[in-house]
Design a protein around this motif. Structure first.
Motif, mmCIF file in Angstrom:
data_model
loop_
_atom_site.group_PDB
_atom_site.id
_atom_site.type_symbol
_atom_site.label_atom_id
_atom_site.label_comp_id
_atom_site.label_asym_id
_atom_site.label_seq_id
_atom_site.Cartn_x
_atom_site.Cartn_y
_atom_site.Cartn_z
ATOM 1 N N ASP A 151 40.452 32.859 34.898
ATOM 2 C CA ASP A 151 39.234 33.024 34.099
ATOM 3 C C ASP A 151 38.030 33.270 35.001
ATOM 4 O OD1 ASP A 151 40.458 32.792 31.680
ATOM 5 O OD2 ASP A 151 39.978 30.686 31.373
ATOM 6 N N LEU A 152 37.979 32.573 36.132
ATOM 7 C CA LEU A 152 36.877 32.761 37.077
ATOM 8 C C LEU A 152 36.858 34.194 37.604
ATOM 9 C CD1 LEU A 152 34.630 31.780 39.002
ATOM 10 C CD2 LEU A 152 36.436 31.011 40.555
ATOM 11 N N VAL A 153 38.010 34.714 38.004
ATOM 12 C CA VAL A 153 38.081 36.083 38.520
ATOM 13 C C VAL A 153 37.692 37.084 37.429
ATOM 14 C CG1 VAL A 153 39.617 37.853 39.446
ATOM 15 C CG2 VAL A 153 39.800 35.487 40.250
ATOM 16 N N ALA A 154 38.160 36.862 36.214
ATOM 17 C CA ALA A 154 37.817 37.760 35.110
ATOM 18 C C ALA A 154 36.319 37.726 34.832
ATOM 19 C CB ALA A 154 38.597 37.371 33.852
ATOM 20 N N SER A 155 35.711 36.542 34.919
ATOM 21 C CA SER A 155 34.276 36.428 34.668
ATOM 22 C C SER A 155 33.471 37.163 35.728
ATOM 23 C CB SER A 155 33.875 34.944 34.637
ATOM 24 O OG SER A 155 32.488 34.800 34.442
ATOM 25 N N GLY A 211 31.079 40.422 35.275
ATOM 26 C CA GLY A 211 29.685 40.437 35.696
ATOM 27 C C GLY A 211 29.337 41.587 36.620
ATOM 28 N N ARG A 212 30.333 42.200 37.277
ATOM 29 C CA ARG A 212 30.081 43.300 38.198
ATOM 30 C C ARG A 212 30.161 44.671 37.519
ATOM 31 N NH1 ARG A 212 29.740 42.464 43.401
ATOM 32 N NH2 ARG A 212 30.468 44.566 43.891
ATOM 33 N N VAL A 240 39.393 41.042 29.226
ATOM 34 C CA VAL A 240 39.302 41.444 30.633
ATOM 35 C C VAL A 240 40.462 40.848 31.420
ATOM 36 C CG1 VAL A 240 37.946 41.229 32.748
ATOM 37 C CG2 VAL A 240 36.803 41.758 30.590
ATOM 38 N N GLN A 241 40.725 39.561 31.217
ATOM 39 C CA GLN A 241 41.805 38.905 31.954
ATOM 40 C C GLN A 241 43.159 39.523 31.604
ATOM 41 O OE1 GLN A 241 41.810 34.605 31.870
ATOM 42 N NE2 GLN A 241 43.952 34.487 32.383
ATOM 43 N N LYS A 242 43.341 39.962 30.352
ATOM 44 C CA LYS A 242 44.612 40.551 29.928
ATOM 45 C C LYS A 242 44.913 41.838 30.700
ATOM 46 C CE LYS A 242 47.026 42.210 25.767
ATOM 47 N NZ LYS A 242 47.230 43.604 26.238
ATOM 48 N N ILE A 243 43.869 42.559 31.103
ATOM 49 C CA ILE A 243 44.078 43.824 31.805
ATOM 50 C C ILE A 243 44.312 43.593 33.295
ATOM 51 C CG2 ILE A 243 42.966 46.032 32.386
ATOM 52 C CD1 ILE A 243 41.564 45.925 29.725
ATOM 53 N N LEU A 244 43.791 42.486 33.841
ATOM 54 C CA LEU A 244 43.959 42.228 35.270
ATOM 55 C C LEU A 244 45.388 41.791 35.570
ATOM 56 C CD1 LEU A 244 40.635 40.330 36.057
ATOM 57 C CD2 LEU A 244 41.118 42.777 36.233
#
Length: 247
Positions: A163-167, A171-172, A129-133
């Motif tokens: 990591d927090l933003v990706a998490s 979750g959304r 997820v973080q890799k795409i953001l």
């Protein structure tokens, strides 16, 4: 008299030092206890999330098995007839795609980047997820400021603000169904995409919803508030493919 007075002064000083030490130890003990309580509560919440994740994965496995049974029965009934698998165009515009068909498709196009993002979120793959953001300088500063406001016990769960933003992003994204409802490519390296996400099943009947069509390349919108929600995502192309821009 002088010896008696000196003795009393020394006694008072000793009592004062002992009292100060006692109050300091008590305050330190209370702070440690509060921190342990916060960490314990965080561990309990994390444990509940893990249980819910395992439950959802079990449901997805059961759905896959049920979908495979009719195909297996058809092969047993007519083994001499070649079975041509149905070709499904996952994430076709205006078509609902269930979580069982969310796939890792890379980031070569805006649509494939969205497909990979949803697939990674459903599988709990935080790194993917973080890799795409895509973070610009302003987004990183905002993420860092948000990260610093969290309690130490919560910050310890994430290696970086990214990591927090990706998490939170993960979750959304409910593991239900999704539809690409709108797409506008502003130029060769920038695009905007509307994604409708269905909410988790609820005992309350869902109200009817209508999607107003796009006018003059403006994003569509939902005419009523219900379990579905529309996410309008900005995408940008980099050397390694398309990314979702963090606002």
């Amino acid at each position: 008299m002088r010896a008696s007075t000196l003795f009393r002064l020394l006694s008072c000083a000793a009592i004062f030092i002992a009292a100060a030490f006692w109050f300091h130890e008590r305050a330190t003990s209370a702070a440690l206890q509060n921190r342990l309580t916060a960490m314990h509560n965080q561990e309990q919440r994390l444990s509940r999330l893990h249980v819910e994740r395992d439950r959802l994965r079990g449901q997805l496995t059961a759905i896959d098995q049920r979908n495979d049974r009719p195909r297996a029965a058809e092969r047993r009934v007519a083994p001499d007839r070649a079975v041509t698998p149905a070709v499904t165009n996952a994430f076709a515009m205006g078509q609902w795609t269930p979580v069982t068909e969310w796939k890792k498709e890379g980031q070569s196009t805006p649509r494939s980047a969205i497909s990979t993002l949803l697939w990674a979120a459903a599988g709990g793959d935080l790194a993917a997820v973080q890799k795409i953001l895509k973070f610009d300088d302003a987004a990183r500063i905002a993420a860092r400021a948000w990260f610093e406001t969290l309690p130490p016990a919560t910050r310890s769960l994430y290696a970086t603000p990214e990591d927090l933003v990706a998490s939170v992003t993960m979750g959304r994204i409910p593991p239900t169904t999704a539809e690409l409802s709108w797409f506008h490519e502003t130029d060769a390296d920038h695009a905007i995409m509307g994604v409708i996400l269905a909410g988790l099943p609820s005992p309350v009947p869902e109200q009817a919803v209508t999607i107003q069509p796009s006018v003059a390349n403006e994003p569509p919108f939902l005419t009523s508030q219900n379990a579905k929600r529309l996410a309008v995502l900005n995408l940008v192309r980099s050397s390694d493919g398309w990314h979702v821009v963090v606002p």
